[in-house]
Design a protein around this motif. Structure first.
Motif, PDB file in Angstrom:
ATOM      1  N   ILE A  60      -1.275  -1.087  -4.300  1.00  0.00           N
ATOM      2  CA  ILE A  60      -0.623   0.133  -3.823  1.00  0.00           C
ATOM      3  C   ILE A  60       0.893  -0.057  -3.877  1.00  0.00           C
ATOM      4  O   ILE A  60       1.437  -1.021  -3.329  1.00  0.00           O
ATOM      5  CB  ILE A  60      -1.070   0.459  -2.387  1.00  0.00           C
ATOM      6  CG1 ILE A  60      -2.589   0.711  -2.350  1.00  0.00           C
ATOM      7  CG2 ILE A  60      -0.317   1.671  -1.849  1.00  0.00           C
ATOM      8  CD1 ILE A  60      -3.148   0.842  -0.951  1.00  0.00           C
ATOM      9  N   LEU A  61       1.574   0.850  -4.555  1.00  0.00           N
ATOM     10  CA  LEU A  61       3.031   0.815  -4.651  1.00  0.00           C
ATOM     11  C   LEU A  61       3.683   1.735  -3.625  1.00  0.00           C
ATOM     12  O   LEU A  61       4.788   1.453  -3.154  1.00  0.00           O
ATOM     13  CB  LEU A  61       3.482   1.218  -6.062  1.00  0.00           C
ATOM     14  CG  LEU A  61       2.896   0.405  -7.223  1.00  0.00           C
ATOM     15  CD1 LEU A  61       3.398   0.962  -8.549  1.00  0.00           C
ATOM     16  CD2 LEU A  61       3.241  -1.068  -7.076  1.00  0.00           C
ATOM     17  N   GLU A  62       3.019   2.824  -3.309  1.00  0.00           N
ATOM     18  CA  GLU A  62       3.602   3.806  -2.401  1.00  0.00           C
ATOM     19  C   GLU A  62       2.482   4.609  -1.773  1.00  0.00           C
ATOM     20  O   GLU A  62       1.433   4.843  -2.389  1.00  0.00           O
ATOM     21  CB  GLU A  62       4.543   4.730  -3.178  1.00  0.00           C
ATOM     22  CG  GLU A  62       5.296   5.735  -2.315  1.00  0.00           C
ATOM     23  CD  GLU A  62       6.190   6.626  -3.157  1.00  0.00           C
ATOM     24  OE1 GLU A  62       6.160   7.859  -2.956  1.00  0.00           O
ATOM     25  OE2 GLU A  62       6.916   6.081  -4.018  1.00  0.00           O
ATOM     26  N   ALA A  63       2.684   5.045  -0.531  1.00  0.00           N
ATOM     27  CA  ALA A  63       1.674   5.836   0.175  1.00  0.00           C
ATOM     28  C   ALA A  63       2.366   6.724   1.190  1.00  0.00           C
ATOM     29  O   ALA A  63       3.405   6.356   1.744  1.00  0.00           O
ATOM     30  CB  ALA A  63       0.655   4.937   0.874  1.00  0.00           C
ATOM     31  N   ASN A  64       1.783   7.899   1.439  1.00  0.00           N
ATOM     32  CA  ASN A  64       2.348   8.748   2.483  1.00  0.00           C
ATOM     33  C   ASN A  64       1.670   8.457   3.820  1.00  0.00           C
ATOM     34  O   ASN A  64       0.724   7.659   3.906  1.00  0.00           O
ATOM     35  CB  ASN A  64       2.268  10.226   2.102  1.00  0.00           C
ATOM     36  CG  ASN A  64       0.842  10.764   2.123  1.00  0.00           C
ATOM     37  OD1 ASN A  64      -0.117  10.001   2.156  1.00  0.00           O
ATOM     38  ND2 ASN A  64       0.695  12.067   2.093  1.00  0.00           N
ATOM     39  N   LEU A  65       2.144   9.106   4.873  1.00  0.00           N
ATOM     40  CA  LEU A  65       1.630   8.823   6.211  1.00  0.00           C
ATOM     41  C   LEU A  65       0.164   9.209   6.356  1.00  0.00           C
ATOM     42  O   LEU A  65      -0.599   8.553   7.064  1.00  0.00           O
ATOM     43  CB  LEU A  65       2.472   9.561   7.253  1.00  0.00           C
ATOM     44  CG  LEU A  65       3.895   9.036   7.466  1.00  0.00           C
ATOM     45  CD1 LEU A  65       4.634   9.911   8.468  1.00  0.00           C
ATOM     46  CD2 LEU A  65       3.871   7.584   7.933  1.00  0.00           C
ATOM     47  N   THR A  66      -0.249  10.293   5.686  1.00  0.00           N
ATOM     48  CA  THR A  66      -1.652  10.726   5.788  1.00  0.00           C
ATOM     49  C   THR A  66      -2.578   9.679   5.196  1.00  0.00           C
ATOM     50  O   THR A  66      -3.646   9.397   5.747  1.00  0.00           O
ATOM     51  CB  THR A  66      -1.847  12.077   5.085  1.00  0.00           C
ATOM     52  OG1 THR A  66      -0.937  13.027   5.635  1.00  0.00           O
ATOM     53  CG2 THR A  66      -3.267  12.586   5.263  1.00  0.00           C
ATOM     54  N   ALA A  67      -2.190   9.101   4.056  1.00  0.00           N
ATOM     55  CA  ALA A  67      -3.002   8.036   3.463  1.00  0.00           C
ATOM     56  C   ALA A  67      -3.098   6.847   4.396  1.00  0.00           C
ATOM     57  O   ALA A  67      -4.178   6.262   4.580  1.00  0.00           O
ATOM     58  CB  ALA A  67      -2.411   7.621   2.119  1.00  0.00           C
ATOM     59  N   ALA A  68      -1.983   6.482   5.026  1.00  0.00           N
ATOM     60  CA  ALA A  68      -1.997   5.368   5.968  1.00  0.00           C
ATOM     61  C   ALA A  68      -2.902   5.664   7.160  1.00  0.00           C
ATOM     62  O   ALA A  68      -3.638   4.791   7.628  1.00  0.00           O
ATOM     63  CB  ALA A  68      -0.574   5.070   6.436  1.00  0.00           C
ATOM     64  N   THR A  69      -2.867   6.910   7.624  1.00  0.00           N
ATOM     65  CA  THR A  69      -3.722   7.298   8.751  1.00  0.00           C
ATOM     66  C   THR A  69      -5.193   7.251   8.355  1.00  0.00           C
ATOM     67  O   THR A  69      -6.037   6.758   9.118  1.00  0.00           O
ATOM     68  CB  THR A  69      -3.354   8.712   9.225  1.00  0.00           C
ATOM     69  OG1 THR A  69      -1.983   8.739   9.631  1.00  0.00           O
ATOM     70  CG2 THR A  69      -4.229   9.124  10.397  1.00  0.00           C
ATOM     71  N   LEU A  70      -5.518   7.753   7.160  1.00  0.00           N
ATOM     72  CA  LEU A  70      -6.906   7.722   6.689  1.00  0.00           C
ATOM     73  C   LEU A  70      -7.424   6.292   6.592  1.00  0.00           C
ATOM     74  O   LEU A  70      -8.579   6.019   6.939  1.00  0.00           O
ATOM     75  CB  LEU A  70      -7.015   8.400   5.323  1.00  0.00           C
ATOM     76  CG  LEU A  70      -7.173   9.917   5.285  1.00  0.00           C
ATOM     77  CD1 LEU A  70      -7.127  10.425   3.854  1.00  0.00           C
ATOM     78  CD2 LEU A  70      -8.474  10.336   5.948  1.00  0.00           C
ATOM     79  N   LEU A  71      -6.570   5.382   6.119  1.00  0.00           N
ATOM     80  CA  LEU A  71      -6.989   3.997   5.919  1.00  0.00           C
ATOM     81  C   LEU A  71      -6.812   3.156   7.175  1.00  0.00           C
ATOM     82  O   LEU A  71      -7.182   1.984   7.188  1.00  0.00           O
ATOM     83  CB  LEU A  71      -6.215   3.389   4.751  1.00  0.00           C
ATOM     84  CG  LEU A  71      -6.423   4.103   3.408  1.00  0.00           C
ATOM     85  CD1 LEU A  71      -5.571   3.460   2.323  1.00  0.00           C
ATOM     86  CD2 LEU A  71      -7.890   4.100   3.006  1.00  0.00           C
ATOM     87  N   GLY A  72      -6.213   3.749   8.203  1.00  0.00           N
ATOM     88  CA  GLY A  72      -6.161   3.086   9.502  1.00  0.00           C
ATOM     89  C   GLY A  72      -5.177   1.938   9.613  1.00  0.00           C
ATOM     90  O   GLY A  72      -5.361   1.042  10.443  1.00  0.00           O
ATOM     91  N   VAL A  73      -4.107   1.932   8.785  1.00  0.00           N
ATOM     92  CA  VAL A  73      -3.103   0.864   8.857  1.00  0.00           C
ATOM     93  C   VAL A  73      -1.715   1.491   8.745  1.00  0.00           C
ATOM     94  O   VAL A  73      -1.570   2.603   8.213  1.00  0.00           O
ATOM     95  CB  VAL A  73      -3.294  -0.185   7.736  1.00  0.00           C
ATOM     96  CG1 VAL A  73      -4.606  -0.916   7.891  1.00  0.00           C
ATOM     97  CG2 VAL A  73      -3.209   0.468   6.366  1.00  0.00           C
ATOM     98  N   PRO A  74      -0.671   0.816   9.225  1.00  0.00           N
ATOM     99  CA  PRO A  74       0.681   1.343   9.032  1.00  0.00           C
ATOM    100  C   PRO A  74       1.020   1.447   7.551  1.00  0.00           C
ATOM    101  O   PRO A  74       0.534   0.657   6.736  1.00  0.00           O
ATOM    102  CB  PRO A  74       1.561   0.291   9.733  1.00  0.00           C
ATOM    103  CG  PRO A  74       0.645  -0.429  10.655  1.00  0.00           C
ATOM    104  CD  PRO A  74      -0.693  -0.421  10.021  1.00  0.00           C
ATOM    105  N   ARG A  75       1.894   2.384   7.207  1.00  0.00           N
ATOM    106  CA  ARG A  75       2.229   2.590   5.802  1.00  0.00           C
ATOM    107  C   ARG A  75       2.856   1.342   5.185  1.00  0.00           C
ATOM    108  O   ARG A  75       2.558   1.000   4.043  1.00  0.00           O
ATOM    109  CB  ARG A  75       3.173   3.787   5.656  1.00  0.00           C
ATOM    110  CG  ARG A  75       3.543   4.065   4.218  1.00  0.00           C
ATOM    111  CD  ARG A  75       4.123   5.428   4.029  1.00  0.00           C
ATOM    112  NE  ARG A  75       5.311   5.652   4.848  1.00  0.00           N
ATOM    113  CZ  ARG A  75       6.073   6.729   4.729  1.00  0.00           C
ATOM    114  NH1 ARG A  75       5.760   7.668   3.856  1.00  0.00           N
ATOM    115  NH2 ARG A  75       7.126   6.892   5.493  1.00  0.00           N
ATOM    116  N   SER A  76       3.668   0.668   5.943  1.00  0.00           N
ATOM    117  CA  SER A  76       4.314  -0.537   5.408  1.00  0.00           C
ATOM    118  C   SER A  76       3.303  -1.626   5.060  1.00  0.00           C
ATOM    119  O   SER A  76       3.545  -2.452   4.185  1.00  0.00           O
ATOM    120  CB  SER A  76       5.336  -1.079   6.409  1.00  0.00           C
ATOM    121  OG  SER A  76       4.698  -1.393   7.640  1.00  0.00           O
ATOM    122  N   ALA A  77       2.159  -1.611   5.755  1.00  0.00           N
ATOM    123  CA  ALA A  77       1.140  -2.624   5.506  1.00  0.00           C
ATOM    124  C   ALA A  77       0.295  -2.314   4.284  1.00  0.00           C
ATOM    125  O   ALA A  77      -0.510  -3.150   3.863  1.00  0.00           O
ATOM    126  CB  ALA A  77       0.242  -2.771   6.733  1.00  0.00           C
TER     127      ALA A  77
END
Length: 363
Positions: free
Chosen positions: A69-86
């Motif tokens: 993963i090179l980039e992700a928005n906040l919704t993707a991070a929420t769906l995957l259950g981890v902070p975006r930076s992680a």
């Protein structure tokens, strides 16, 4: 005599040059102001873009060709259950449920090989380890530097999948007893016949009709009748073996599919347990109530090839003959016998009944 200064002399040239410089300065200031306005508008647009990007109701992901993963928005991070930076530099497949990883790998391979957009429905591990159904849409792009990237959109379809399961259950299961309904029974009967044909193992089809249920329903009401149906269905279900099926196909009518059973000698004890389960007295509304059951049985295979509907009709016919013979018993369909003596194998448990409709005799 002193000569006069020419109007086109050095002083005039200097004034003209100063004027031009002032004009250019004004033009530069205007251009700088326009540039600042454009820069400000661009910054506002970028801010709106990133706000929309992060606040979008779907997850956006950019992956390298290696799958990281090179980039992700906040919704993707929420769906995957981890902070975006992680998420950055982590493989997306690590979040895909194990049973769905083959489907995900196939999507990525087709995406790289064909370049055509791909989509899948699969499950990812979300917050607290909960599984979330997502609809994944993906495309491949080539950046200005010539690198290939995978762009993916994740849509949460968990609610849709829950609704699908509820609708599927309503379509295939009886809402009162939670048993398979007529539609699902037909499907399972077709599968059971195919399995018996393939393995050579027999199949018994048992048509069950409760005796005396209508009288209880009329005398004590539908609520008591429904409670009795649920109780009888549960008791009959409990005496079946693993792999057998009990379905409710009508008001007080049931069908049991007994696998690996090709003859009456292999299932007589099980049929007796079904009769005993149906006839067990139960306490409902301060009354000790009791019904019994009439069972019609047929077997597969037979000398002629039959489908599920034909087997059901044979079992249904045998059930009616069991009722005519006195109820609370089973009779076996005998396809080679004349129509008027086409059943054999009668069993009667001889439950004593009081003269009161549907009431069990005291022991």
């Amino acid at each position: 005599m002193i000569p006069k200064t020419s109007p086109t002399g050095p002083a005039t040239d200097v004034q003209h040059l100063l004027h031009e410089l002032q004009v250019h300065q004004i033009e530069l200031e205007l251009q700088n102001d326009e540039l600042r306005q454009s820069q400000l508008a661009l910054e506002h647009a970028r801010a709106r873009y990133f706000d929309l990007y992060d606040m979008a109701p779907v997850g956006y992901l950019t992956l390298g060709v290696s799958g990281l993963i090179l980039e992700a928005n906040l919704t993707a991070a929420t769906l995957l259950g981890v902070p975006r930076s992680a998420l950055v530099q982590r493989p997306l497949h690590a979040f895909v449920v194990k049973d769905d990883q083959d489907s995900f790998y196939l999507l990525c391979r087709q995406l790289r090989e064909t370049g055509a957009p791909q989509s899948r429905q699969l499950r990812v591990t979300g917050r607290d380890g909960h599984r979330v159904w997502v609809h994944l849409m993906a495309t491949v792009v080539t950046t200005d530097s010539g690198a290939r990237e995978l762009r993916m959109v994740l849509s949460d379809i968990n609610a849709l999948k829950t609704l699908e399961r509820q609708l599927d259950r309503l379509a295939h299961f009886d809402t009162l007893t939670q048993l398979p309904n007529r539609l699902l029974n037909a499907d399972r009967l077709q599968q059971a016949v195919a399995q018996a044909r393939r393995t050579g193992q027999g199949l018994a089809v048992v048509y069950i009709d409760l005796d005396g249920f209508k009288s209880i329903n009329d005398q004590f009401g539908h609520d008591i009748g429904d409670q009795m149906l649920v109780a009888v269905a549960s008791r009959m279900q409990q005496v079946l073996r693993e792999g057998d099926t009990l379905a409710r196909v009508g008001g007080d009518e049931f069908v049991a599919l007994l696998i690996n059973t090709g003859h009456i000698h292999t299932c007589a004890a099980l049929l007796a347990r079904l009769l005993a389960a149906a006839a067990q007295p139960m306490q409902l509304k301060d009354e000790l109530l009791q019904v019994s059951a009439s069972l019609g049985v047929t077997f597969y295979p037979q000398s002629q090839e039959l489908d599920g509907d034909q087997l059901l009709r044979q079992a249904d016919q045998a059930m009616y003959l069991a009722k005519q013979a006195g109820k609370n018993r089973y009779q076996v369909f005998a396809p080679a016998a004349p129509a008027n003596i086409r059943c054999a194998g009668v069993v009667d448990l001889n439950f004593e009944k009081s003269t009161s409709v549907g009431k069990a005799s005291p022991s």
